[in-house]
Design an enzyme around this catalytic site. Structure first.
Site, PDB file in Angstrom:
ATOM      1  N   ARG A 143       1.154  -1.039  -0.604  1.00 56.58           N
ATOM      2  CA  ARG A 143       0.146   0.250   0.072  1.00 56.58           C
ATOM      3  C   ARG A 143       1.410   1.119  -0.211  1.00 56.58           C
ATOM      4  O   ARG A 143       0.458   2.300   0.907  1.00 56.58           O
ATOM      5  CB  ARG A 143      -1.303  -0.095   1.144  1.00 56.58           C
ATOM      6  CG  ARG A 143      -2.153  -0.919   1.248  1.00 56.58           C
ATOM      7  CD  ARG A 143      -3.434  -0.482   0.424  1.00 56.58           C
ATOM      8  NE  ARG A 143      -3.780  -0.863   0.362  1.00 56.58           N
ATOM      9  CZ  ARG A 143      -5.135  -1.039   1.343  1.00 56.58           C
ATOM     10  NH1 ARG A 143      -5.333  -0.623   2.115  1.00 56.58           N
ATOM     11  NH2 ARG A 143      -6.309  -2.171   0.663  1.00 56.58           N
ATOM     12  N   ARG A 191      -3.528   6.586   0.924  1.00 54.12           N
ATOM     13  CA  ARG A 191      -4.053   7.452   2.202  1.00 54.12           C
ATOM     14  C   ARG A 191      -3.200   8.239   3.029  1.00 54.12           C
ATOM     15  O   ARG A 191      -3.311   9.360   2.988  1.00 54.12           O
ATOM     16  CB  ARG A 191      -5.241   7.120   2.983  1.00 54.12           C
ATOM     17  CG  ARG A 191      -6.607   7.646   1.557  1.00 54.12           C
ATOM     18  CD  ARG A 191      -8.116   6.746   2.319  1.00 54.12           C
ATOM     19  NE  ARG A 191      -7.536   5.455   2.451  1.00 54.12           N
ATOM     20  CZ  ARG A 191      -8.747   4.556   2.760  1.00 54.12           C
ATOM     21  NH1 ARG A 191      -9.814   4.632   3.711  1.00 54.12           N
ATOM     22  NH2 ARG A 191      -8.471   2.794   3.147  1.00 54.12           N
ATOM     23  N   ARG A 243      -7.058  10.971  -5.400  1.00 57.82           N
ATOM     24  CA  ARG A 243      -8.282  11.069  -5.682  1.00 57.82           C
ATOM     25  C   ARG A 243      -9.864  11.675  -5.399  1.00 57.82           C
ATOM     26  O   ARG A 243     -10.718  11.035  -5.967  1.00 57.82           O
ATOM     27  CB  ARG A 243      -8.322   9.989  -4.353  1.00 57.82           C
ATOM     28  CG  ARG A 243      -9.576   8.904  -4.270  1.00 57.82           C
ATOM     29  CD  ARG A 243      -9.214   8.014  -2.648  1.00 57.82           C
ATOM     30  NE  ARG A 243     -10.056   7.175  -2.386  1.00 57.82           N
ATOM     31  CZ  ARG A 243     -11.381   7.413  -2.131  1.00 57.82           C
ATOM     32  NH1 ARG A 243     -11.679   9.408  -1.337  1.00 57.82           N
ATOM     33  NH2 ARG A 243     -12.706   7.051  -1.595  1.00 57.82           N
ATOM     34  N   ASP A 246      -6.725  -2.502  -7.522  1.00 61.16           N
ATOM     35  CA  ASP A 246      -7.760  -3.191  -6.251  1.00 61.16           C
ATOM     36  C   ASP A 246      -7.412  -4.610  -7.006  1.00 61.16           C
ATOM     37  O   ASP A 246      -7.286  -5.519  -7.465  1.00 61.16           O
ATOM     38  CB  ASP A 246      -8.824  -3.125  -6.475  1.00 61.16           C
ATOM     39  CG  ASP A 246      -8.818  -2.846  -4.361  1.00 61.16           C
ATOM     40  OD1 ASP A 246      -8.585  -2.603  -3.415  1.00 61.16           O
ATOM     41  OD2 ASP A 246      -9.155  -3.883  -4.221  1.00 61.16           O
ATOM     42  N   TYR A 263     -14.606 -11.977  -0.113  1.00 61.40           N
ATOM     43  CA  TYR A 263     -15.836 -10.936  -0.495  1.00 61.40           C
ATOM     44  C   TYR A 263     -16.652 -10.879  -0.787  1.00 61.40           C
ATOM     45  O   TYR A 263     -18.048 -10.492  -0.813  1.00 61.40           O
ATOM     46  CB  TYR A 263     -15.015  -9.519  -0.857  1.00 61.40           C
ATOM     47  CG  TYR A 263     -13.840  -9.564   0.138  1.00 61.40           C
ATOM     48  CD1 TYR A 263     -13.863  -8.089   1.016  1.00 61.40           C
ATOM     49  CD2 TYR A 263     -12.005  -9.721  -0.366  1.00 61.40           C
ATOM     50  CE1 TYR A 263     -13.114  -7.511   1.694  1.00 61.40           C
ATOM     51  CE2 TYR A 263     -11.236  -9.205   1.069  1.00 61.40           C
ATOM     52  CZ  TYR A 263     -11.743  -8.109   1.333  1.00 61.40           C
ATOM     53  OH  TYR A 263     -10.981  -7.539   2.808  1.00 61.40           O
TER      54      TYR A 263
HETATM   55  O1  CP3 Z   1       0.510  -1.566  -2.663  1.00 55.49           O
HETATM   56  C1  CP3 Z   1      -0.145  -0.646  -3.525  1.00 55.49           C
HETATM   57  O2  CP3 Z   1       0.168   0.182  -3.089  1.00 55.49           O
HETATM   58  C2  CP3 Z   1      -1.369  -1.309  -4.182  1.00 55.49           C
HETATM   59  C3  CP3 Z   1      -2.566  -1.282  -4.499  1.00 55.49           C
HETATM   60  C4  CP3 Z   1      -3.483  -1.329  -3.624  1.00 55.49           C
HETATM   61  C5  CP3 Z   1      -4.597  -1.518  -2.831  1.00 55.49           C
HETATM   62  N1  CP3 Z   1      -5.085  -2.696  -2.590  1.00 55.49           N
HETATM   63  C6  CP3 Z   1      -4.887  -0.324  -3.170  1.00 55.49           C
HETATM   64  C7  CP3 Z   1      -6.349   0.255  -2.389  1.00 55.49           C
HETATM   65  C8  CP3 Z   1      -3.461  -2.874  -3.409  1.00 55.49           C
HETATM   66  C9  CP3 Z   1      -2.392  -4.292  -3.320  1.00 55.49           C
HETATM   67  C10 CP3 Z   1      -4.412  -3.627  -2.759  1.00 55.49           C
HETATM   68  C11 CP3 Z   1      -4.531  -4.675  -2.154  1.00 55.49           C
HETATM   69  C12 CP3 Z   1      -5.924  -5.260  -1.653  1.00 55.49           C
HETATM   70  N2  CP3 Z   1      -7.098  -5.272  -1.701  1.00 55.49           N
HETATM   71  C13 CP3 Z   1      -6.307  -6.429  -0.950  1.00 55.49           C
HETATM   72  C14 CP3 Z   1      -4.897  -6.880   0.038  1.00 55.49           C
HETATM   73  C15 CP3 Z   1      -4.475  -6.047   0.138  1.00 55.49           C
HETATM   74  C16 CP3 Z   1      -4.036  -6.612   2.097  1.00 55.49           C
HETATM   75  O3  CP3 Z   1      -4.520  -4.732   1.904  1.00 55.49           O
HETATM   76  O4  CP3 Z   1      -4.661  -7.297   2.284  1.00 55.49           O
HETATM   77  C17 CP3 Z   1      -7.581  -6.678  -0.299  1.00 55.49           C
HETATM   78  C18 CP3 Z   1      -8.209  -7.378   0.524  1.00 55.49           C
HETATM   79  C19 CP3 Z   1      -8.387  -5.319  -1.133  1.00 55.49           C
HETATM   80  C20 CP3 Z   1      -9.428  -4.987  -1.072  1.00 55.49           C
HETATM   81  C21 CP3 Z   1      -9.893  -3.299  -0.440  1.00 55.49           C
HETATM   82  N3  CP3 Z   1      -9.536  -2.463  -1.066  1.00 55.49           N
HETATM   83  C22 CP3 Z   1     -10.191  -3.317   0.916  1.00 55.49           C
HETATM   84  C23 CP3 Z   1     -10.255  -3.778   2.597  1.00 55.49           C
HETATM   85  C24 CP3 Z   1     -10.006  -1.570   0.908  1.00 55.49           C
HETATM   86  C25 CP3 Z   1     -10.294  -0.829   2.060  1.00 55.49           C
HETATM   87  C26 CP3 Z   1     -11.298   0.071   2.411  1.00 55.49           C
HETATM   88  C27 CP3 Z   1     -10.770   0.910   3.443  1.00 55.49           C
HETATM   89  O5  CP3 Z   1     -11.777   2.473   3.686  1.00 55.49           O
HETATM   90  O6  CP3 Z   1     -10.211   1.108   4.241  1.00 55.49           O
HETATM   91  C28 CP3 Z   1      -9.715  -0.738  -0.236  1.00 55.49           C
HETATM   92  C29 CP3 Z   1      -9.559  -0.099  -0.634  1.00 55.49           C
HETATM   93  C30 CP3 Z   1      -8.463   0.947  -1.249  1.00 55.49           C
HETATM   94  N4  CP3 Z   1      -7.693  -0.537  -2.910  1.00 55.49           N
HETATM   95  C31 CP3 Z   1      -7.644   1.745  -0.663  1.00 55.49           C
HETATM   96  C32 CP3 Z   1      -6.539   1.814  -1.606  1.00 55.49           C
HETATM   97  C33 CP3 Z   1      -5.558   2.679  -2.035  1.00 55.49           C
HETATM   98  C34 CP3 Z   1      -8.324   2.670  -0.364  1.00 55.49           C
HETATM   99  C35 CP3 Z   1      -8.950   3.168  -1.406  1.00 55.49           C
HETATM  100  C36 CP3 Z   1      -8.795   4.879  -0.884  1.00 55.49           C
HETATM  101  O7  CP3 Z   1     -10.396   5.074   0.069  1.00 55.49           O
HETATM  102  O8  CP3 Z   1      -8.578   5.457  -1.605  1.00 55.49           O
END
Ligand code: CP3
Length: 354
Positions: free
Chosen positions: A27, A31, A40, A77, A154
């Site tokens: 990540r 954020r 964003r 994602d 999911y």
């Molecule tokens: O690592 C990186 O910089 C690459 C980008 C990346 C994102 N998601 C961007 C993201 C990667 C590799 C993921 C993988 C991902 N997504 C996983 C597996 C990794 C982990 O964290 O265990 C999972 C379970 C997801 C599903 C998902 N997407 C979740 C649970 C969330 C968070 C929701 C929240 O509000 O916290 C996301 C959203 C997400 N994916 C964000 C980012 C930067 C945040 C979105 C935002 O609000 O801008």
């Protein structure tokens, strides 16, 4: 080896000698960075950001302008795959991901759209190509996907879950149905990662975020077996070199010897696993990636440096370690503390590679 100005990340994954321990952060584009929040906002929503080639490329590059990371990771994602299969992904502010349709029975599985990543997820491949161009051979680009089990959690729960009641009920009461869903997902993920590699990803990581919620036998049957099937299907070469596969099961520390036998080149470990012990279990079979507790980044630069020193000492001398957090960085971390983290790895690690 693909010609790169800095290839120590790929070298460490393949356990070739390096001058210092490479580092990137799960990540790393996210954020905690004010410039990410700004982009964003411009994009409108997280999904619009993922689907906009130029902006997805921009946010991938943002952490690289601040920190000298040894790898970039595609901005996307894991839930893009079930979205393309027709489940309708959306994000509710403060609630995380949700699906309009979830998987409840056999007909829901049968009705999943069969996808071809190059066509149905073309926006991801466009982002990969744009980022590779922008990186200009400086550092490698990591592609990624969710594991079949993690995607299934999911898809069956309809979003995030605390106890995984629905997905585990399906796994334990209707195992044939669960295996048919996991089989479909494994084939889709193999195609998806293959397409990312063809588009230019130089390593791939499988995020098995929820494998650790299963029993030992459950993990082997419902998660590990399908990740193995993906690795077997992947054509792991690009431009004549190996494309390393990193398998990250959060909470998977007790299953390392089994994970090491999947054919993955590296295992990601979270912070609950002792890295010294992990290395003694996997020996020379695979590299290790990890494993600082992301919460350490909320402390001080001094404390961060001590933790980095402990982890480097724990792994010990020689190649085969990629420094990372044990899970994604938390929003709210001070970006200056990330500098302290990256600097500490770069300054303290060379002596382990003499
Ligand atoms: O690592 C990186 O910089 C690459 C980008 C990346 C994102 N998601 C961007 C993201 C990667 C590799 C993921 C993988 C991902 N997504 C996983 C597996 C990794 C982990 O964290 O265990 C999972 C379970 C997801 C599903 C998902 N997407 C979740 C649970 C969330 C968070 C929701 C929240 O509000 O916290 C996301 C959203 C997400 N994916 C964000 C980012 C930067 C945040 C979105 C935002 O609000 O801008």
């Amino acid at each position: 080896m693909v010609s790169l100005k800095n290839d120590r990340f790929l070298r460490a994954l393949l356990r070739k000698p390096v001058d210092r321990t490479p580092i990137w952060m799960m990540r790393q584009a996210g954020r905690y960075l004010p410039e990410y929040r700004e982009t964003r906002r411009l994009a409108g929503s997280f999904l619009d950001l993922c689907k906009n080639t130029e902006l997805a490329c921009e946010v991938t590059m943002q952490p690289l302008r601040r920190y000298s990371m040894d790898a970039a990771i595609l901005f996307s994602d894991i839930l893009t795959v079930p979205d393309a299969m027709g489940l309708g992904l959306y994000f509710e502010e403060g609630e995380g991901p949700r699906f309009r349709k979830s998987i409840n029975n056999e007909s829901d599985v049968r009705n999943l759209k069969s996808i071809k990543a190059e066509d149905d997820l073309s926006y991801v491949m466009n982002a990969v190509r744009a980022i590779r161009k922008e990186l200009n051979g400086d550092i490698p680009l990591i592609g990624f996907s969710g594991s079949p089990w993690t995607l299934a959690t999911y898809m069956v729960e309809g979003g995030s879950s605390k106890d995984f009641a629905k997905v585990k009920t399906m796994a334990y009461s209707q195992p044939e149905l669960m295996h048919s869903l996991l089989g479909i997902l494994a084939d889709a993920v193999a195609d998806y990662l293959g397409a990312q590699i063809s588009a230019g990803a130089q390593a791939v990581q499988i995020f098995d975020t929820w494998g650790g919620s299963l029993s030992s036998q459950g993990y082997k049957d419902f998660s590990l077996a399908y990740m193995k099937r993906i690795i077997e299907q992947l054509s792991v070469t690009l431009e004549g070199s190996s494309v390393p596969v990193i398998l990250f099961t959060k909470g998977g520390g007790q299953w390392l010897p089994f994970i090491a036998e999947t054919g993955a080149h590296a295992i990601g470990i979270d912070w609950t696993t002792d890295i010294k012990n992990a290395r003694s279990q996997v020996g020379d079979l695979v590299a290790l990636q990890g494993n600082m507790d992301p919460a350490i980044l909320f402390s001080s630069p001094k404390r961060i440096r001590e933790e980095v020193a402990n982890i480097l000492e724990g792994f010990g001398k020689g190649t085969g370690h990629v420094f990372n957090l044990g899970h994604g960085i938390t929003p709210g971390v001070d970006p200056d503390n990330v500098s302290a983290f990256v600097d500490a790895v770069q300054e303290l690690s060379p002596k382990y590679h003499l």
